[in-house]
Design a protein around this motif. Sequence first.
Motif, PDB file in Angstrom:
ATOM      1  N   VAL B  45       0.804  -1.052  -0.136  1.00 19.68           N
ATOM      2  CA  VAL B  45       0.280  -0.076   0.195  1.00 19.68           C
ATOM      3  C   VAL B  45       1.101   1.332  -0.152  1.00 19.68           C
ATOM      4  CG1 VAL B  45      -1.659   1.349   1.227  1.00 19.68           C
ATOM      5  CG2 VAL B  45      -1.738  -1.206   1.323  1.00 19.68           C
ATOM      6  N   PRO B  46       0.978   2.138  -0.977  1.00 20.85           N
ATOM      7  CA  PRO B  46       1.603   3.126  -1.091  1.00 20.85           C
ATOM      8  C   PRO B  46       1.352   4.084   0.082  1.00 20.85           C
ATOM      9  CG  PRO B  46       0.532   2.846  -3.334  1.00 20.85           C
ATOM     10  CD  PRO B  46      -0.112   1.845  -2.035  1.00 20.85           C
ATOM     11  N   ASN B  47       2.124   4.611   0.759  1.00 18.66           N
ATOM     12  CA  ASN B  47       2.071   5.489   2.035  1.00 18.66           C
ATOM     13  C   ASN B  47       1.876   7.045   1.335  1.00 18.66           C
ATOM     14  OD1 ASN B  47       1.977   7.100   4.153  1.00 18.66           O
ATOM     15  ND2 ASN B  47       3.050   5.436   5.369  1.00 18.66           N
ATOM     16  N   ALA B  48       0.686   7.472   1.266  1.00 20.00           N
ATOM     17  CA  ALA B  48       0.563   8.826   0.960  1.00 20.00           C
ATOM     18  C   ALA B  48       1.244   9.900   1.490  1.00 20.00           C
ATOM     19  CB  ALA B  48      -1.005   9.319   0.708  1.00 20.00           C
ATOM     20  N   ALA B  49       1.038   9.824   3.139  1.00 23.13           N
ATOM     21  CA  ALA B  49       1.766  10.747   4.041  1.00 23.13           C
ATOM     22  C   ALA B  49       3.219  10.691   3.820  1.00 23.13           C
ATOM     23  CB  ALA B  49       1.489  10.140   5.483  1.00 23.13           C
ATOM     24  N   ALA B  50       3.948   9.700   3.571  1.00 24.05           N
ATOM     25  CA  ALA B  50       5.224   9.436   3.293  1.00 24.05           C
ATOM     26  C   ALA B  50       5.641  10.271   2.114  1.00 24.05           C
ATOM     27  CB  ALA B  50       5.974   7.960   3.420  1.00 24.05           C
ATOM     28  N   THR B  52       3.955  12.440   0.619  1.00 22.26           N
ATOM     29  CA  THR B  52       3.928  14.081   0.985  1.00 22.26           C
ATOM     30  C   THR B  52       4.825  14.963   1.480  1.00 22.26           C
ATOM     31  OG1 THR B  52       1.353  13.797   1.154  1.00 22.26           O
ATOM     32  CG2 THR B  52       2.167  15.850   1.873  1.00 22.26           C
TER      33      THR B  52
END
Lengths: 332, 332
Positions: B45-50, B52
């Motif tokens: 799951v790609p981590n959007a927060a990382a 950003t």
Amino acid sequence: MVNMNDVSRLAGVSRGTVSNYINGLKVRSAAQMRIEKAIKELNYVPNAAARTLKTNRSNYVVLIIPMVNTPFFSELSYRMQLILKENGYKMILCNSNNRPQEEIEYIQMAKKQKVAGIITMSYADIRKLVPPDIPLVALENKVADFFPLIISDNYRGGILAAEKLHTLGAKRLLFISRAPVKNVSLAREKGFKDYCMKNDIECTCFVAENKVTFVDDFHDFIKANMTEKKFRYDGVFSDSDEYASDFWYLLLRQKIAVPEEVQIIGFDAARVYPRQKIAISSIRQPVAEIAKQAVKGLKGQLAEADNSHKKLYQPLVLPVSFIQGQTTKELK
Amino acid sequence: MVNMNDVSRLAGVSRGTVSNYINGLKVRSAAQMRIEKAIKELNYVPNAAARTLKTNRSNYVVLIIPMVNTPFFSELSYRMQLILKENGYKMILCNSNNRPQEEIEYIQMAKKQKVAGIITMSYADIRKLVPPDIPLVALENKVADFFPLIISDNYRGGILAAEKLHTLGAKRLLFISRAPVKNVSLAREKGFKDYCMKNDIECTCFVAENKVTFVDDFHDFIKANMTEKKFRYDGVFSDSDEYASDFWYLLLRQKIAVPEEVQIIGFDAARVYPRQKIAISSIRQPVAEIAKQAVKGLKGQLAEADNSHKKLYQPLVLPVSFIQGQTTKELK
């Protein structure tokens, strides 16, 4: 780069207090003033992405609805954003266009974004897609027993509509809808029919099957039930204000006076402009309460120590009410 | 935790290609299949927060509007979300309730969240609040010369309305609005008046000043202009469908036939339900085009190497058109 420690130092309060303030929790007003002054002086901007990475949860909530551009869904979106904002959340609006594939994509997006929760009116099978650590509240249609479901009392709405038409003198009642009929509509229809049966009132149901131009079906039905410029039915209930307004328009074209000759009741009673009265008499869904309970449902799950979806929920059924518009007579 | 390198390794493609895929950019279909297979196998799951935190920009776009629960704004929100989604963005919906303080809070929130951009219909003075690295597109009202402004041709809309009423035989024209009159409304009024002056047509403007119950002002105005059951004016233009519908209702209550005796044209021509025709004849704002140009405006700013707001923009004026409803006569 300025960080929370700098703010804490300048404000003369603990780092924990600054953190509470940033996260929207209550802090003493004296502390709040000092923190705000320090933030301003340091030009400090809390970094949401860094916080998400640390807490593994953003403060976004995803709202999935079929499409925002109808009175009911636009009011629901408005209320939802208002209450989410009061609770420190931002709302990501997602229109599914009633397409299961789009609902699924939004759920995957929510997972990627590590959102705080999902509020969805979903008809796709998404139960296996929602990860255990993301709270979800279902509106109208059940997703799974381990997610709260908030639903209006649709069955009671059907009873209310029949009762109202009956009290206002209608004698030959008609329920109209279009295919495919959803579960909530079946409940509305059943309430209507049950009241009629119990009170020995003539009741017919007509469901338009022509999916592209169902208004033509309504038109043909009206024509087939006209005798000497009179329509056979004098009380009409629809499971949606939209179809009710189509039917009203078609009756007017046949020069049938509404509400004098035929009375009509719809469902939702959402206003076109917030300030105006509704045109179609209707059964009102408690939109503000739906929004409030949905956010409460999310927060309840967030507060659980164990988020593994073990708790089971009973549907929360909210009361509906009749709202007078221009399509039913005034009770003397 | 599984990361992008693991996906790259298993798929046998470069890390850059995986990154492109994750960020929604085009990759060869053979590579795409391998990446999707690897993602599935690894349950990545790609981590959007990382992401950003690394790119210093999320893929959220903030849409600030007065309130979503009117036909025009709900359609605008719908179209906006559709086009943002096509471009890989998520939409945060913000209702300002026309309160400057709320607009300002949303801008601050956008800053905190490191959003990709802001699209706003804003009447507060926010120009100094928007950080230089966040693109902004203004709708309807200018924020600053260094942000694109997208606006409908309101002046031309006023001309169109007057011309239409004139062509359809109206001889005594009336413009109605309510205070406070915004700039866009002034342009609509001016177009209407200019056409009348040029063509020597009688034209009156009435602006309701009573902010709480302006409908009462409309009512009083109608009463004061009735002679022997006839209304003095036979063509009415309003800068909003909302006021036009109030006026229509008030005329019907005086038993004035619309469109036979009085014709009415509103502004926006947004539909209550997407499938239905509009009730009030109206000047249509090109909603889909507004949404398209707004997103284009954001992307243009994102593509600039230097984001320090040095580029100056001319307003982008989009064409409006007349849409026939039930409140004007059909041209023979």
